[in-house]
Design a protein around this motif. Structure first.
Motif, PDB file in Angstrom:
ATOM      1  N   LEU A 179       0.801  -1.218   0.000  1.00  0.00           N
ATOM      2  CA  LEU A 179       0.000   0.000   0.000  1.00  0.00           C
ATOM      3  C   LEU A 179       0.845   1.284   0.000  1.00  0.00           C
ATOM      4  N   LEU A 234       2.884   1.833  -3.098  1.00  0.00           N
ATOM      5  CA  LEU A 234       2.040   2.121  -4.262  1.00  0.00           C
ATOM      6  C   LEU A 234       1.674   3.601  -4.317  1.00  0.00           C
ATOM      7  N   VAL A 235       1.238   4.116  -3.202  1.00  0.00           N
ATOM      8  CA  VAL A 235       0.840   5.522  -3.148  1.00  0.00           C
ATOM      9  C   VAL A 235       2.054   6.403  -3.437  1.00  0.00           C
ATOM     10  N   THR A 294       3.297   6.261  -7.121  1.00  0.00           N
ATOM     11  CA  THR A 294       2.351   6.897  -8.030  1.00  0.00           C
ATOM     12  C   THR A 294       2.459   8.421  -7.950  1.00  0.00           C
ATOM     13  N   PHE A 304      -5.144  -3.042  -4.429  1.00  0.00           N
ATOM     14  CA  PHE A 304      -3.829  -2.378  -4.388  1.00  0.00           C
ATOM     15  C   PHE A 304      -2.789  -3.216  -5.129  1.00  0.00           C
ATOM     16  N   SER A 335      -3.147  -2.836  -8.719  1.00  0.00           N
ATOM     17  CA  SER A 335      -2.631  -1.544  -9.154  1.00  0.00           C
ATOM     18  C   SER A 335      -1.118  -1.587  -9.321  1.00  0.00           C
ATOM     19  N   ASN A 336      -0.451  -2.266  -8.414  1.00  0.00           N
ATOM     20  CA  ASN A 336       0.998  -2.402  -8.552  1.00  0.00           C
ATOM     21  C   ASN A 336       1.342  -3.145  -9.838  1.00  0.00           C
ATOM     22  N   SER A 338      -4.152   6.706  -9.948  1.00  0.00           N
ATOM     23  CA  SER A 338      -4.609   7.606  -8.888  1.00  0.00           C
ATOM     24  C   SER A 338      -6.059   7.312  -8.546  1.00  0.00           C
ATOM     25  N   ILE A 367      -6.256   4.180  -6.504  1.00  0.00           N
ATOM     26  CA  ILE A 367      -5.814   4.432  -5.132  1.00  0.00           C
ATOM     27  C   ILE A 367      -6.936   5.089  -4.334  1.00  0.00           C
ATOM     28  N   ALA A 383      -8.613   3.600  -1.095  1.00  0.00           N
ATOM     29  CA  ALA A 383      -8.543   4.354   0.157  1.00  0.00           C
ATOM     30  C   ALA A 383      -9.939   4.580   0.720  1.00  0.00           C
ATOM     31  N   ILE A 407      -4.160   9.498   2.737  1.00  0.00           N
ATOM     32  CA  ILE A 407      -4.079   9.283   1.288  1.00  0.00           C
ATOM     33  C   ILE A 407      -4.894  10.354   0.565  1.00  0.00           C
TER      34      ILE A 407
END
Length: 684
Positions: free
Chosen positions: A356, A359-360, A363, A424, A427-428, A457, A460, A464, A478
């Motif tokens: 997590l 990732l944030v 990005t 998540f 997304s990675n 985004s 995410i 979140a 986030i």
RNA sequence: GGCGAGAUAGCUCAGCUGGCUAGAGCAUACGGUUCAUACCCGUAGUGUCGAGGGUUCAAGUCCCCCUCUCGCUACCA
């Protein structure tokens, strides 16, 4: 769009001492459900609180030299502080010493008495001291206490009883008709087979042996005993009135949608509580969930060992949300969960920091690096120019809400969180598939790059938003870094229901400027370093505990065992009736030498002894298997009651009784002479 | 002793009413990548699906029996 009310409660914590993390788990679990339901459009009321009466507290206060009220004020304050430190969103914190509660308990008691459900017990010779319970003649099994099988004795105290049996059939029917009532279902069988089907005993609901409780107003020598006092908090807290003048809040909220409790007090919540409610003519709660325990993996928690883990400790090391994540994630639905520092660090690094946090961070970094922090969706139509990976990400994005909601409906909170983390992880993967750094090298792919970062985004923000009930602080951080509000569940729900991937892929406001300086959400921790600090901390505690008086340590060990307070695991010895010397003289105690000792295979508790008393030997059975290995007892000299009537136990004769001391948890220690004494020496 | 639950990859577990080459996460090994918190992605595994019988065209998945573990309950003279 409101979906109706949702009333959720936790058990109320017993104010005899500071709860450890195992006890604090329940409120976090309840909070995650409450927050989820709230975001999901329900009108939620979430109640927790403290159970503050009883002999144990009276005694504790005495020891400390303060009034019971002062004592519980302090502990209740501490408990509430812990709830707050875990960022729990309870709407009401009820205390059983609250005026409105005490008044209603009195009214309820009176009402039940007047309608004949509570009666004054006939207690001639029928008191079981260890159980602190009175029994009627008809309840005795072979003339012995139906609960523990021990002798019952004449007693002078009166007590009030509740006629449980009267409502048993109705309750059995209810449980059979509502399979969801007791969760997990395996508990239902236990209740049925062990209590309901064999027949319910009437429950003693008053005490005269102490005064720290709600007085019975028409017979003030009595105080209302724990269950009638504690359980009723669920209705008094929302404005129930026994005289028919219940408030609007009560009318709206009752029956409760969910009582969240520890598995050890399921019996009281699925048998006594429903029966009380039936007697009051009120509807039954919709569901009772007896959650498993969170246990410490590396040895039993005890204050004397100095290794008890408190919520405060974990928060100090890892932060509130990491603690919430851990306890929610690690706790399965039916089995006990385990907490160790290793596991905690593992989850922290693997899930929170790597999956997590990183990732944030990556990005936002890319948005800054390639577009000065502006995140823009260059595709007008959602799927215009979208590639397969975009469609796949959009699919996961769109469905996650319904997956999470489904798990939450089943109270599978850990699984719900796993669903969010799947997003998540997806997304990675999306980053590797699209390779933004490669796109960045080709000016003609600038729009594609922007779109990729936008999709990321957006994902995410969806994640979140879904995460908020479990990790509110993280969701907020986030949202701040992404510079956009969290998305309402109603929006996510609609996207999922319509399977509208286009809408779900465009929830983050295009053109938003993200933060220039992404903040690390969760820092990776080094296990060795953490362990070093932990050991230092525990060493300090152990020293402190060692300095405390024996009585104190023994006392506190009881608290560390995972009791939530609404149970009665501890033993409160009521004073027995005075006896004369002649009475005492009837007992013949002698020193016995343990010649041999072996386990009785089929029994969990019994050891079989060959004991030499004087010139002869005898066989005695004793229930101390859990506390001693047979070989450590051989050769020991123990205290034996020799003229007790022989009795057969587990198919073997037992001629006498080996005496042991028992602490509040029932841990036993055999009594031995302080210096050498020959076998047969009289103890007088 | 009674009732109930369970025994599946090194670890934690998923596998609904029996149906194709038994799955996930973590850990391990190898490969890829570099935007990022030395992170992420991919690949590979091994599994006598507790032991033994049986039903069936077909059984982790149903039946019987055994062993072990766990929960509740009883036993603790």
């Amino acid at each position: 769009m409101k979906k109706g009310k949702y009333y959720i409660t936790t058990a109320i914590a017993y104010t005899s001492g500071t709860p450890h993390i195992g006890n604090s788990y329940e409120i976090v679990l309840a909070d995650s459900i409450a927050r989820f339901k709230r975001k999901d459009g329900y009108d939620v009321f979430f109640q927790t609180g403290t159970d503050e009466h009883g002999q144990k507290i009276e005694l504790k206060a005495q020891e400390t030299g303060v009034t019971p009220k002062a004592y519980v004020d302090k502990v209740a304050g501490e408990i509430q502080r812990i709830c707050d430190s875990l960022d729990t969103s309870y709407d009401k914190f009820i205390r059983t010493t609250d005026d409105f509660h005490e008044k209603q308990v009195q009214k309820i008691f009176k009402k039940l008495y007047e309608q004949g459900d509570i009666y004054k017990g006939s207690y001639e010779g029928l008191y079981c001291t260890p159980c602190e319970s009175f029994w009627t003649e008809s309840q005795l099994v072979d003339g012995k206490c139906p609960d523990c099988g021990r002798e019952v004795k004449p007693a002078k105290e009166e007590a009030y009883f509740f006629k449980m049996s009267k409502y048993a059939d109705k309750l059995i029917a209810h449980i059979n008709e509502h399979p969801e009532f007791i969760q997990p279902v395996s508990r239902k069988n236990e209740m049925m087979n062990n209590f309901l089907l064999p027949g319910l005993q009437d429950l003693c609901v008053s005490r005269t042996s102490f005064t720290w409780g709600v007085p019975v107003d028409f017979d003030n020598r009595h105080v209302v005993y724990v269950w009638l006092d504690a359980l009723t908090n669920y209705i008094t807290g929302i404005g129930y009135d026994a005289e028919g003048k219940s408030g609007d809040q009560y009318k709206k909220l009752w029956p409760a949608d969910l009582h969240l409790i520890g598995k050890d007090i399921i019996r009281f919540h699925t048998i006594y509580w429903p029966i009380f409610l039936m007697a009051l003519g009120e509807p039954l709660p919709k569901q009772v969930f007896g959650h498993p325990w969170l246990l410490q993996g590396d040895g039993k928690m005890s204050k004397s060992k100095g290794n008890v883990i408190y919520a405060d400790d974990l928060i100090h090391f890892f932060g509130v949300d990491a603690v919430r994540y851990f306890v929610l994630h690690e706790m399965p639905f039916e089995n006990d969960g385990v907490i160790t520092w290793d596991l905690m660090v593992e989850r922290m690094n693997s899930d929170l920091a790597n999956t997590l946090g990183n990732l944030v961070n990556r990005t936002i970094s890319m948005s800054n690096k390639y577009f000065g922090g502006v995140v823009e969706n260059k595709n007008t139509g959602v799927d215009a120019g979208a590639e397969d990976v975009d469609a796949d990400l959009a699919g996961v994005l769109t469905d996650t809400y319904s997956r999470v909601a489904k798990k939450m409906d089943e109270l599978r909170v850990a699984d719900a969180i796993t669903e969010i983390f799947a997003l998540f992880k997806r997304s990675n993967k999306y980053i590797d598939e699209t390779m933004p750094w490669a796109l960045a090298k080709d000016e003609s792919k600038k729009d594609r790059l922007a779109t990729v970062l936008y999709h990321l985004s957006n994902a995410i923000m969806v994640g979140a938003s879904l995460l908020e009930p479990y990790m509110p602080e993280t969701a907020k951080r986030i949202s701040e870094q992404m510079n956009a509000p969290l998305i309402d569940f109603s929006v996510l729900e609609k996207c999922a229901a319509d399977h509208d991937t286009a809408a779900a892929s465009a929830l983050y406001p295009s053109g938003t400027q993200v933060t220039q300086m992404p903040e690390i959400l969760f820092a990776r921790q080094d296990l060795a370093e953490v362990m070093e600090k932990v050991e230092a901390m525990f060493a300090g505690r152990k020293q402190a505990a060692g300095a405390a008086e024996d009585a104190e340590s023994a006392d506190q060990a009881g608290e560390a065992d995972g009791n939530t307070g609404m149970d009665e695991k501890f033993v409160e010895l009521a004073p027995k009736a005075e006896i004369t010397y002649d009475d005492f003289d009837k007992c013949q105690f002698q020193v016995g030498l343990v010649l041999s000792c072996e386990e009785i295979p089929k029994s969990k508790k019994l050891l079989k002894f060959e004991i030499q008393v004087g010139g002869s030997t005898r066989q005695i059975l004793s229930g101390i298997k859990q506390y001693y290995k047979p070989e450590e007892l051989i050769g020991k000299r123990v205290m034996v009651l020799v003229n007790l009537k022989p009795r057969e136990i587990a198919g073997q004769m037992s001629e006498g009784m080996i005496l042991s001391a028992a602490d509040e948890d029932g841990n036993l220690a055999v009594m031995t002479p302080e210096r050498f004494m020959p076998a047969g020496a009289e103890i007088c």
